[in-house]
Structure formats: C-alpha cells, structure tokens
Enzyme design. Sequence first.
Site, short mmCIF file in Angstrom:
data_model
loop_
_atom_site.label_atom_id
_atom_site.label_comp_id
_atom_site.label_asym_id
_atom_site.label_seq_id
_atom_site.Cartn_x
_atom_site.Cartn_y
_atom_site.Cartn_z
NE ARG A 21 -2.82 0.46 3.40
CZ ARG A 21 -2.04 0.67 4.49
NH1 ARG A 21 -1.29 1.75 4.58
NH2 ARG A 21 -2.06 -0.19 5.47
CE1 TYR A 59 -18.66 10.31 -14.82
CE2 TYR A 59 -17.25 10.40 -12.89
CZ TYR A 59 -18.15 9.72 -13.69
OH TYR A 59 -18.53 8.45 -13.35
CG ASP A 61 -10.64 15.35 -14.79
OD1 ASP A 61 -9.97 14.74 -15.64
OD2 ASP A 61 -11.61 14.84 -14.18
CE LYS A 97 -13.61 7.47 -18.02
NZ LYS A 97 -13.94 6.50 -17.01
O1 P1T Z 1 -14.34 6.23 -13.43
P1 P1T Z 1 -13.13 6.78 -12.75
O2 P1T Z 1 -11.84 6.16 -13.20
O3 P1T Z 1 -13.26 6.85 -11.28
O4 P1T Z 1 -12.97 8.31 -13.26
C1 P1T Z 1 -13.86 9.33 -12.92
C2 P1T Z 1 -13.78 10.43 -13.95
C3 P1T Z 1 -13.03 11.57 -13.67
N1 P1T Z 1 -12.92 12.58 -14.55
C4 P1T Z 1 -13.54 12.53 -15.75
C5 P1T Z 1 -13.39 13.67 -16.70
C6 P1T Z 1 -14.30 11.41 -16.10
O5 P1T Z 1 -14.90 11.39 -17.29
C7 P1T Z 1 -14.44 10.34 -15.18
C8 P1T Z 1 -15.26 9.15 -15.47
N2 P1T Z 1 -16.13 9.32 -16.53
C9 P1T Z 1 -17.01 8.40 -17.03
C10 P1T Z 1 -17.14 7.15 -16.56
C11 P1T Z 1 -17.83 8.88 -18.14
O6 P1T Z 1 -18.45 8.06 -18.85
O7 P1T Z 1 -17.86 10.10 -18.37
#
Ligand code: P1T
Length: 384
Positions: free
Chosen positions: A49, A102, A174, A199
């Site tokens: 961790r 988001y 972000d 992503k």
């Molecule tokens: O899903 P996660 O890895 O926890 O990421 C969150 C997140 C943070 N910032 C942006 C700009 C994002 O688009 C996302 C997650 N977004 C999606 C799952 C979506 O379909 O837009």
Amino acid sequence: MKFATRAIHSGEEPDCRNGFGDVVSPIHMSTTYASTEPGRATRGYDYTRTANPTRTALETKLASLEGAKHGLAFASGLAAETTLFLSLLKRGDNVLAAEDLYGGTRRLLVNVLSGFGISTTFADFTDPDALRSKFRKKTALLWMESPSNPLMKVSDIRLISEIAHEHGAISVVDNTFMSPFLQHPLKLGADIVLHSTTKYIAGHSDVLGGAVMLSDDALFERIHFNQNAAGAVPSPFDSFLVMRGAKTLHLRMQRHCENAAELASFLEERKEISHVLYPGLESHPQHRLASRQADGFGGMLSFEISGSEADARKFVRRLKLFALAESLGGVESLIEIPALMTHASVPESERRRLGINGRLIRLSAGIEDIDDLKDDLLQALKGM
Ligand code: P1T
C-alpha cells in the site's frame, strides 16, 4: 526525450545489474517485503500500500508523460480525486468548480465533501470575468475540465490558473478528455493535473485507474502521505495494465482525433442533428482557444438530435458498432445519453439549465475504420 519515447521507456529501464534485465516492468504481486533489519525497508519497499515497484514504474511514467516532477497512481479517477481533496482541503474551505463536469465529480463535491464542511460553488469557466466574482474568502481550490464532460466547453487554463493564484487558490485540471499527449496544463500554469487513467491512458476499457501529476514538492508530500494513509491505491496488476496501455497513447490518440474530427464534420452536415459540440469545428465557441491551448481536439464529441428525446433513445439503440455504454477513451467507439447515464446524478433542474437534455448524445470515437463508423451512424439515422 520526445513523448513517444517517454511513453515507452520512462519508468521501465531494464535493470541488468540487480534485476534480470526485464524489458517490461515485472508485476510485483507481493504485498509485503522482507528486510534484514527491523524498521529498515529493503530498497525502499516494506508494504505494497505504501509503495510497490510496479506502481513506482507506472508513477514514473505518468510523471514523465505530463512533464511533472511527481506522479501518483490511484485505484480510479475518483479515488485520485478523493485523496486530492482530502489532502488539500479542510473544514470551511470552498471549491470553485466548473459547472459542466463529470457527474461523479459533482456528486463527490456536493454529496460527500459537503458532509465534511467543504462547500462548492459552480461557475461558468468560459467566462473568466464572471468567475472572478465567484470567489469567496475561503476559496482554496479551482477545479476544471477542458474540454468539459459532456458539453465540450473549453476553458482558458493559463488565464484561470492566474486568476486562481491571484486569490491564493490551487488550480487543478482534470485532463482526462485530452490525455497528456494533447494538452499540458502544468506548462500552462496549473498546479495539479488529474486523470482518470481508466480512459485514454490505459485505453482498452479493461482497467480502472486514476493519477495525480504535479511538480510542487509541498503539495506532493501532502497527497503522497494520504495515498498511503487513505489507501486508495491500484493493484500491481492494474498498474501493469495502465502502464501497458500508456505505451501506445500517442498512436491511439492520433487516430482518436482523426476519427472524431471526421465524425463531427459528418454529423454537422446531417439534418437529423441540430448541432455538434467538438472543439475542432469552426462552429465551436472556443475553437480558437482550443487550437492555441492544445495539440489536438481529442476523441470526444457531443451532439443533439433534431427530433425528440425518444428519437435520441431510438438512435442509440439502433447502433450496431457503437456500444451503448458509459466511459470513454478506449479503442472501441462508445455512445451514451449523459442525462440518463453519466450525468443522471446531476439534479434535473441543473441539467436543464446547463443544456444536458435527453436529446444530447455523447460519443467517444474509437480507433476503428472511419467508414464503418460512419456507415453505422448513417443506418441508425435513417428515417429519423
Ligand atoms: O471512473 P473513474 O476512473 O473513477 O474516473 C472518474 C472520472 C473523472 N474525470 C472525468 C473527466 C471522467 O470522465 C471520469 C469518469 N467518466 C465516465 C465514466 C464517463 O463516462 O464520463
């Protein structure tokens, strides 16, 4: 070294002296590390961790991709966000966040952080003058996505970071939609970059991950401490998958951009579509800023169906190649209706005010053959 070289080599230099010369970083599954002296970690590792060699390799690569001094990997984008907020904010602080972002980030701010006495003010970041009037005495952090999710609004990262600093606040970008290949917020003056590596960076829709990259030592120490203390870290296998994906980010991103640009122009010509939101289109309100600020326009676009909300639902159901699914940035093309899916947690009145209605469709252009993608959209639009 240039981006493509860093994407492949950073964090993964073969170790022929102490290791086996692995060209690819091994997956170190051990959760704990033996030592020869109590309290003296073996080559810096005592418990996974706290630190793990596979995660270190990933973090080195992530820092290098963003041109940052430090990189920290997390179990998801939201795990990275939670740790960042936990590290940098305290009771009474205010977050000034872009109003289009988001839905999960908004939910974290509004439904979770509020319970710890941290307030959020939402503002239109495409209007910097109006933004200045939104600062409160306790505004400690500015949060933006550019382009934003799902309305593809582009914010002036350099100007907004300057405004944040004038008010003694930290600016966070972000950068998930653009990826480190297309946009470099730290060079534009932002303090911290965050990614959902789920992503584009991982790129294959098979692993969740998050990352924070920054160069400020003091801010890094605070987030690094809580990465271990709060424990939202990725597994060694997940770290490996994100790292493996990152090696082809530059190649994939080029095709994502080409396909998205072509689909945006194609959809803009169709009478069944009322308008298309893509920063690469001349019709986009911040097209010039987007051209100046980033090295490409990305693989994401949104558009509105001319017909009804029922037509929008029919259209996405008819598609054969585009999967009707949340998420983005994978090699395969995805489509979704934000009001019903990724942004369903945003209150309806707020969605309505922002223009996230049931006719708005968000598309993540994959890297398939463009002709097949166009054919699929065409057959689904027929008779609309
Ligand atoms: O899903 P996660 O890895 O926890 O990421 C969150 C997140 C943070 N910032 C942006 C700009 C994002 O688009 C996302 C997650 N977004 C999606 C799952 C979506 O379909 O837009």
